[in-house]
Design an enzyme around this catalytic site. Structure first.
Site, mmCIF file in Angstrom:
data_model
loop_
_atom_site.group_PDB
_atom_site.id
_atom_site.type_symbol
_atom_site.label_atom_id
_atom_site.label_comp_id
_atom_site.label_asym_id
_atom_site.label_seq_id
_atom_site.Cartn_x
_atom_site.Cartn_y
_atom_site.Cartn_z
ATOM 1 N N ARG A 243 103.874 -1.889 49.899
ATOM 2 C CA ARG A 243 103.947 -0.927 51.004
ATOM 3 C C ARG A 243 102.860 -1.175 52.027
ATOM 4 O O ARG A 243 103.079 -0.993 53.236
ATOM 5 C CB ARG A 243 103.878 0.497 50.439
ATOM 6 C CG ARG A 243 105.171 0.917 49.778
ATOM 7 C CD ARG A 243 105.048 2.139 48.897
ATOM 8 N NE ARG A 243 106.351 2.452 48.313
ATOM 9 C CZ ARG A 243 106.543 3.230 47.264
ATOM 10 N NH1 ARG A 243 105.504 3.800 46.664
ATOM 11 N NH2 ARG A 243 107.764 3.445 46.796
ATOM 12 N N PHE A 362 112.837 -0.195 53.913
ATOM 13 C CA PHE A 362 112.538 -0.950 52.684
ATOM 14 C C PHE A 362 111.145 -0.666 52.137
ATOM 15 O O PHE A 362 110.336 -0.015 52.778
ATOM 16 C CB PHE A 362 112.802 -2.449 52.830
ATOM 17 C CG PHE A 362 112.187 -3.177 53.981
ATOM 18 C CD1 PHE A 362 111.090 -2.694 54.659
ATOM 19 C CD2 PHE A 362 112.721 -4.403 54.378
ATOM 20 C CE1 PHE A 362 110.524 -3.397 55.697
ATOM 21 C CE2 PHE A 362 112.159 -5.120 55.421
ATOM 22 C CZ PHE A 362 111.066 -4.606 56.076
ATOM 23 N N GLU A 363 110.911 -1.141 50.904
ATOM 24 C CA GLU A 363 109.719 -0.811 50.107
ATOM 25 C C GLU A 363 109.594 0.697 49.899
ATOM 26 O O GLU A 363 108.506 1.252 49.822
ATOM 27 C CB GLU A 363 108.432 -1.348 50.764
ATOM 28 C CG GLU A 363 108.438 -2.834 51.054
ATOM 29 C CD GLU A 363 108.359 -3.681 49.806
ATOM 30 O OE1 GLU A 363 108.647 -3.165 48.718
ATOM 31 O OE2 GLU A 363 108.034 -4.869 49.914
ATOM 32 N N GLY A 364 110.741 1.366 49.793
ATOM 33 C CA GLY A 364 110.780 2.815 49.652
ATOM 34 C C GLY A 364 110.964 3.468 51.007
ATOM 35 O O GLY A 364 110.147 3.267 51.909
#
Length: 379
Positions: A243, A362-364
């Site tokens: 992140r 993306f990445e949460g």
């Protein structure tokens, strides 16, 4: 313009200078062609690897750069300011190295990590599935233990560098329940492994994103990273670092949009003066600059906590949330500054705006980041 960075050492200053030189020569000169034609930049990651830019935050004993995260992230930002897709793929490569570097045995690290950090092999991160994106515990791809290894069956989704990577940090289910997911260092090619057609994306066209179909492929036992059932712990630990990588990429993208808007505003004239001299537009540029500076300060705070060995999970989510929302706003405002020209492909700001959207996903997703942040307050 060049960002005036506060760096911890002269070595870091030299590294940023090298990164800018390579990014200007190898990335800025190729980005328009490859993004428009949606073609892969053959050989580019070898150049980045030879320059030492693919293993910066990892130990020198395994061929890494031994750099603190606050320096590594600023390298990513510089790359993203020239070519977001390449910077994201670089961040994902670092994310794919994390399980082996952090949870692998000494023998595993000695065997595979030097080539990965040198860029001889490029990695992908294979966690998500078609029905399991934000809910990683819902994974169904299975790794059945057999005499000769782990038999992999199932489908993985949204893999950056899918079909192109030499290895994948693969997360698959070895048993039922929340502690039933394990991590494997999967080879990029194997009998029983195939990839879907690259997704037709809004942006980041030069680097493919695909599904992977595992139809009984066999992976050797010695490619298990950590213990069986430790997969989600490894995945979530890696994502905190990932992140921060995306936060840095988003900041670089926002900086590029701000620079393009400022350049245009200093050249374009209306009503007898440069448009930057009109207060309404000047204030808009000021807000854009404040958003970029705030994003950078936020990810650097989290990175410095990581470098000190302090807890940084909440700060990583804050950085990802703040930086990617800033990138979406700044790139949108950059299009507005350029007016009709900003909506054309004659200027890069329309591409920046398209590329910024995925940063919030993306990445949460940023909704997941808010969930992580809110849960940190529980007592």
């Amino acid at each position: 313009m060049s960002v005036d960075r506060l760096l911890p050492t002269q070595e870091a200053e030299d590294l940023i200078a090298l990164t800018r030189e390579i990014a200007d020569k190898e990335l800025a000169t190729r980005v328009d062609q490859h993004e428009r034609q949606e073609t892969y930049p053959e050989g580019l990651f070898s150049i980045l690897g030879e320059a030492g830019l693919l293993g910066l935050p990892y130990p020198e004993e395994f061929g890494g750069g031994g750099q603190p995260y606050e320096v590594y992230l600023q390298v990513l930002e510089e790359l993203a300011a020239r070519w977001a897709a390449v910077a994201v793929a670089t961040s994902v490569h670092g994310l794919a190295c994390f399980p082996l570097a952090t949870f692998g045995t000494e023998e595993q690290r000695q065997r595979w990590l030097p080539g990965m950090l040198a860029g001889e092999t490029v990695g992908g991160y294979s966690l998500s599935e078609p029905q399991a994106g934000s809910d990683a515990a819902a994974l169904t791809c299975r790794a059945e233990k057999e005499t000769d290894g782990y038999r992999i069956t199932g489908t993985k989704a949204w893999i950056t560098h899918g079909g192109r990577a030499d290895f994948y940090a693969l997360f698959a289910r070895t048993s039922e329940g929340g502690h039933g997911v394990s991590c494997l260092l999967a080879p990029g090619r194997a009998d029983g492994l195939s990839f879907g057609k690259p997704e037709e994306k809004m942006g980041l066209h030069a680097i493919p994103t695909t599904t992977a179909h595992w139809d009984g492929a066999l992976i050797d036992h010695d490619r298990l990273i950590g213990a069986e059932g430790q997969g989600l712990q490894i995945a979530f630990s890696a994502l905190d670092s990932g992140r921060l990588g995306i936060a840095a990429c988003a900041t670089g993208l926002a900086q590029a949009a701000l620079d393009a808007a400022v350049d245009y505003a200093n050249e374009r004239t209306t009503f007898g003066k440069k448009i930057i001299d009109h207060q309404g537009l000047g204030f808009l540029l000021a807000d854009m600059a404040a958003a970029v500076d705030s994003a950078r300060a936020t990810y650097l705070d989290a990175a410095r906590r990581r470098d000190l060995g302090r807890s940084y999970s909440r700060q990583a989510s804050v950085a990802k949330l703040v930086a990617t929302d800033a990138a979406m706003k700044v790139t949108t405002d950059a299009v507005q500054v350029l007016g009709g020209y900003g909506y054309t492909r004659d200027f890069p700001v329309e591409r920046y705006m398209r590329e910024a959207k995925i940063m919030q996903i993306f990445e949460g997703t940023n909704q997941i980041q808010r969930l992580v942040i809110s849960r940190s307050f529980a007592r």
